[in-house]
Design a protein around this motif. Structure first.
Motif, PDB file in Angstrom:
ATOM      1  N   GLN A   1       0.842  -1.196   0.000  1.00 29.40           N
ATOM      2  CA  GLN A   1       0.000   0.000   0.000  1.00 29.40           C
ATOM      3  C   GLN A   1       0.882   1.253   0.000  1.00 29.40           C
ATOM      4  OE1 GLN A   1      -3.203  -0.767  -0.421  1.00 29.40           O
ATOM      5  NE2 GLN A   1      -2.432  -2.880  -0.240  1.00 29.40           N
ATOM      6  N   PRO A   2       0.628   2.193  -0.913  1.00 28.01           N
ATOM      7  CA  PRO A   2       1.476   3.399  -1.017  1.00 28.01           C
ATOM      8  C   PRO A   2       1.661   4.152   0.294  1.00 28.01           C
ATOM      9  CG  PRO A   2       0.015   3.264  -2.910  1.00 28.01           C
ATOM     10  CD  PRO A   2      -0.405   2.163  -1.974  1.00 28.01           C
ATOM     11  N   GLU A   3       0.630   4.150   1.137  1.00 29.76           N
ATOM     12  CA  GLU A   3       0.762   4.870   2.411  1.00 29.76           C
ATOM     13  C   GLU A   3       1.764   4.217   3.357  1.00 29.76           C
ATOM     14  OE1 GLU A   3      -3.111   2.372   2.769  1.00 29.76           O
ATOM     15  OE2 GLU A   3      -2.013   3.510   1.233  1.00 29.76           O
ATOM     16  N   ASN A   4       2.177   2.975   3.040  1.00 34.25           N
ATOM     17  CA  ASN A   4       3.139   2.268   3.888  1.00 34.25           C
ATOM     18  C   ASN A   4       4.522   2.138   3.243  1.00 34.25           C
ATOM     19  OD1 ASN A   4       1.167   1.832   5.889  1.00 34.25           O
ATOM     20  ND2 ASN A   4       0.400   0.021   4.805  1.00 34.25           N
ATOM     21  N   TRP A   5       4.702   2.733   2.073  1.00 36.42           N
ATOM     22  CA  TRP A   5       5.993   2.636   1.392  1.00 36.42           C
ATOM     23  C   TRP A   5       7.122   3.273   2.202  1.00 36.42           C
ATOM     24  CZ3 TRP A   5       4.609   4.069  -4.394  1.00 36.42           C
ATOM     25  CH2 TRP A   5       3.872   3.011  -4.944  1.00 36.42           C
ATOM     26  N   GLU A   6       6.824   4.395   2.833  1.00 30.38           N
ATOM     27  CA  GLU A   6       7.870   5.068   3.608  1.00 30.38           C
ATOM     28  C   GLU A   6       8.373   4.166   4.734  1.00 30.38           C
ATOM     29  OE1 GLU A   6       8.612   9.300   5.978  1.00 30.38           O
ATOM     30  OE2 GLU A   6       6.754   8.962   4.859  1.00 30.38           O
ATOM     31  N   TYR A   7       7.449   3.440   5.356  1.00 23.87           N
ATOM     32  CA  TYR A   7       7.827   2.491   6.410  1.00 23.87           C
ATOM     33  C   TYR A   7       8.756   1.413   5.839  1.00 23.87           C
ATOM     34  CZ  TYR A   7       7.243  -1.832   9.105  1.00 23.87           C
ATOM     35  OH  TYR A   7       7.462  -3.013   9.755  1.00 23.87           O
ATOM     36  N   ALA A   8       8.353   0.802   4.707  1.00 23.51           N
ATOM     37  CA  ALA A   8       9.146  -0.272   4.109  1.00 23.51           C
ATOM     38  C   ALA A   8      10.497   0.241   3.622  1.00 23.51           C
ATOM     39  CB  ALA A   8       8.372  -0.917   2.958  1.00 23.51           C
ATOM     40  N   VAL A   9      10.515   1.425   3.054  1.00 23.94           N
ATOM     41  CA  VAL A   9      11.773   2.016   2.585  1.00 23.94           C
ATOM     42  C   VAL A   9      12.712   2.274   3.758  1.00 23.94           C
ATOM     43  CG1 VAL A   9      12.799   4.105   1.593  1.00 23.94           C
ATOM     44  CG2 VAL A   9      10.868   3.009   0.458  1.00 23.94           C
ATOM     45  N   GLY A  10      12.151   2.688   4.896  1.00 20.39           N
ATOM     46  CA  GLY A  10      12.977   2.911   6.083  1.00 20.39           C
ATOM     47  C   GLY A  10      13.695   1.643   6.521  1.00 20.39           C
ATOM     48  N   LEU A  11      13.002   0.518   6.468  1.00 16.93           N
ATOM     49  CA  LEU A  11      13.620  -0.762   6.824  1.00 16.93           C
ATOM     50  C   LEU A  11      14.714  -1.126   5.828  1.00 16.93           C
ATOM     51  CD1 LEU A  11      10.418  -2.859   7.705  1.00 16.93           C
ATOM     52  CD2 LEU A  11      11.966  -1.709   9.300  1.00 16.93           C
ATOM     53  N   TYR A  12      14.426  -0.918   4.553  1.00 18.02           N
ATOM     54  CA  TYR A  12      15.393  -1.223   3.495  1.00 18.02           C
ATOM     55  C   TYR A  12      16.638  -0.355   3.622  1.00 18.02           C
ATOM     56  CZ  TYR A  12      17.264  -0.222  -1.226  1.00 18.02           C
ATOM     57  OH  TYR A  12      18.078   0.039  -2.298  1.00 18.02           O
ATOM     58  N   ALA A  13      16.440   0.942   3.848  1.00 17.09           N
ATOM     59  CA  ALA A  13      17.570   1.860   3.977  1.00 17.09           C
ATOM     60  C   ALA A  13      18.450   1.485   5.167  1.00 17.09           C
ATOM     61  CB  ALA A  13      17.062   3.295   4.124  1.00 17.09           C
ATOM     62  N   LYS A  14      17.820   1.085   6.255  1.00 20.49           N
ATOM     63  CA  LYS A  14      18.573   0.690   7.445  1.00 20.49           C
ATOM     64  C   LYS A  14      19.355  -0.592   7.194  1.00 20.49           C
ATOM     65  CE  LYS A  14      18.013  -0.428  12.362  1.00 20.49           C
ATOM     66  NZ  LYS A  14      17.034  -0.586  13.474  1.00 20.49           N
ATOM     67  N   GLN A  15      18.722  -1.569   6.545  1.00 20.58           N
ATOM     68  CA  GLN A  15      19.385  -2.842   6.266  1.00 20.58           C
ATOM     69  C   GLN A  15      20.621  -2.654   5.395  1.00 20.58           C
ATOM     70  OE1 GLN A  15      18.873  -6.003   7.260  1.00 20.58           O
ATOM     71  NE2 GLN A  15      20.360  -6.928   5.872  1.00 20.58           N
ATOM     72  N   CYS A  16      20.516  -1.764   4.408  1.00 21.15           N
ATOM     73  CA  CYS A  16      21.599  -1.587   3.438  1.00 21.15           C
ATOM     74  C   CYS A  16      22.440  -0.337   3.696  1.00 21.15           C
ATOM     75  CB  CYS A  16      21.021  -1.550   2.023  1.00 21.15           C
ATOM     76  SG  CYS A  16      20.189  -3.085   1.539  1.00 21.15           S
ATOM     77  N   ALA A  17      22.182   0.330   4.830  1.00 21.72           N
ATOM     78  CA  ALA A  17      22.939   1.534   5.203  1.00 21.72           C
ATOM     79  C   ALA A  17      22.909   2.576   4.090  1.00 21.72           C
ATOM     80  CB  ALA A  17      24.380   1.163   5.561  1.00 21.72           C
TER      81      ALA A  17
END
Length: 339
Positions: free
Chosen positions: A255-271
């Protein structure tokens, strides 16, 4: 009279004991249902949003933990490398992009869950390529072009050549992994390349003259979750549990409203920088659990995989048609989504 009371007490005690004994297996059965057998899985991913958006959500939300699954993530550069690691015994499950699906068609792996789809491809060009728009793709003739064999990079290259009316023999093709592509484009050793995120973004950031062009090929570029055929045969229950958790995560983070949440996890995982990572949400259509459920019912999912296979046949990567059921686990998908 005393004898009567003794007999009554004995009968009462026996009844209580019998009732307690009967209750034990029922309680144990309930406990077993509530707490599935714990398992640790080694899961392969690539350092991009497409690979991590759902699995990181499932881990962070506790969906895999609910299924008794502990996940250890291992980074790889591409799908063929992941499959090689599975064959070597170090990886259980993996996410793959479009290109590695041809190895599934050839019987090296089986697909147990779709992840996303997109119908366009991209090429990054330097001024030396003489390509300024998708109308100029024919100018790649005689130019040095980098790609990664066996991956979505090679698929995109074939698509661009088809659009331009060229063949692989018309260009000076350089086969290399994606990390070397970044260096080759920065130094100008090649004129164009077919990369994927995060490497595409790195190339564009490192070279202000580089331009990324998007072109349509009527292709179906799928990404999926896979395992070895032997693993699928021996671990149906684990795949079912993993899929249930994965689909919960996909339902949320698609859901587009949750993309920022998922991107935050991805950014943290990959620094990585969160804002830089947000652009990757435009790379594909992210399947929700309901998308897959509906797609299985109306044939959309099977049509995607059929069209994908035909692309590989047309390009010569696959020799002949293979029944989808040989490598796509439709029944397991339906079972996981039914619960």
């Amino acid at each position: 009279m005393k004898g009567f009371f003794k007999k009554a007490a004995a009968l009462l005690m026996a009844g209580l004991m019998a009732g307690s004994m009967a209750a034990v297996p029922a309680f144990a059965e309930e406990a077993e249902d509530a707490a599935p057998e714990k398992v640790e899985l080694n899961v392969a991913y690539m350092p991009n949003y497409a690979s991590l958006w759902s699995v990181l959500t499932g881990m962070d939300k506790g969906y895999f933990e609910e299924e008794g699954i502990e996940i250890k993530l291992w980074e790889f550069a591409d799908g063929p490398s992941e499959i090689a690691a599975m064959e070597g015994g170090s990886i259980d499950l993996a996410y793959i992009g479009h290109g590695a699906h041809k190895l599934c068609i050839k019987g090296q792996a089986e697909i147990f869950a779709p992840s996303s789809v997109h119908s366009t491809d991209r090429v990054i060009v330097l001024p030396s390529s003489d390509v300024t728009s998708t109308d100029d793709l024919a100018n790649l003739k005689g130019k040095k072009v980098a790609y990664t064999a066996g991956s979505s990079s090679e698929t995109a290259l074939n698509g661009a050549l088809a659009v331009a009316g060229l063949t692989i023999d018309d260009i000076d093709a350089y086969e290399m992994d994606a990390t070397n592509m970044v260096a080759a484009m920065a130094s100008g050793s090649v004129d164009a390349c077919f990369a994927w995120n995060p490497y595409s973004n790195q190339i564009l950031e490192n070279n202000e003259d580089a331009v990324e062009l998007e072109f349509a090929t009527n292709s179906v570029n799928l990404s999926s979750w896979i395992c070895l055929p032997s693993y699928a045969e021996e671990n149906q229950d684990i795949l079912l549990r993993f899929s249930r958790a994965l689909y919960k995560a996909m339902e949320f983070s698609s859901q587009p409203e949750n993309w920022e949440y998922a991107v935050g996890l991805y950014a943290k995982q990959c620094a990585k920088d969160v804002d830089a990572c947000m652009v990757e949400t435009n790379d594909a259509t992210w399947f929700s659990a309901d998308d897959i459920r509906t797609g299985l019912e109306d044939g959309t999912i099977s049509d995607y995989y059929q069209r994908q296979q035909q692309m590989f046949i047309d390009s010569g990567d696959v020799e002949e048609e293979v029944p989808l059921e040989n490598y796509v686990m439709f029944d397991l998908m339906k079972e996981a989504l039914a619960e």
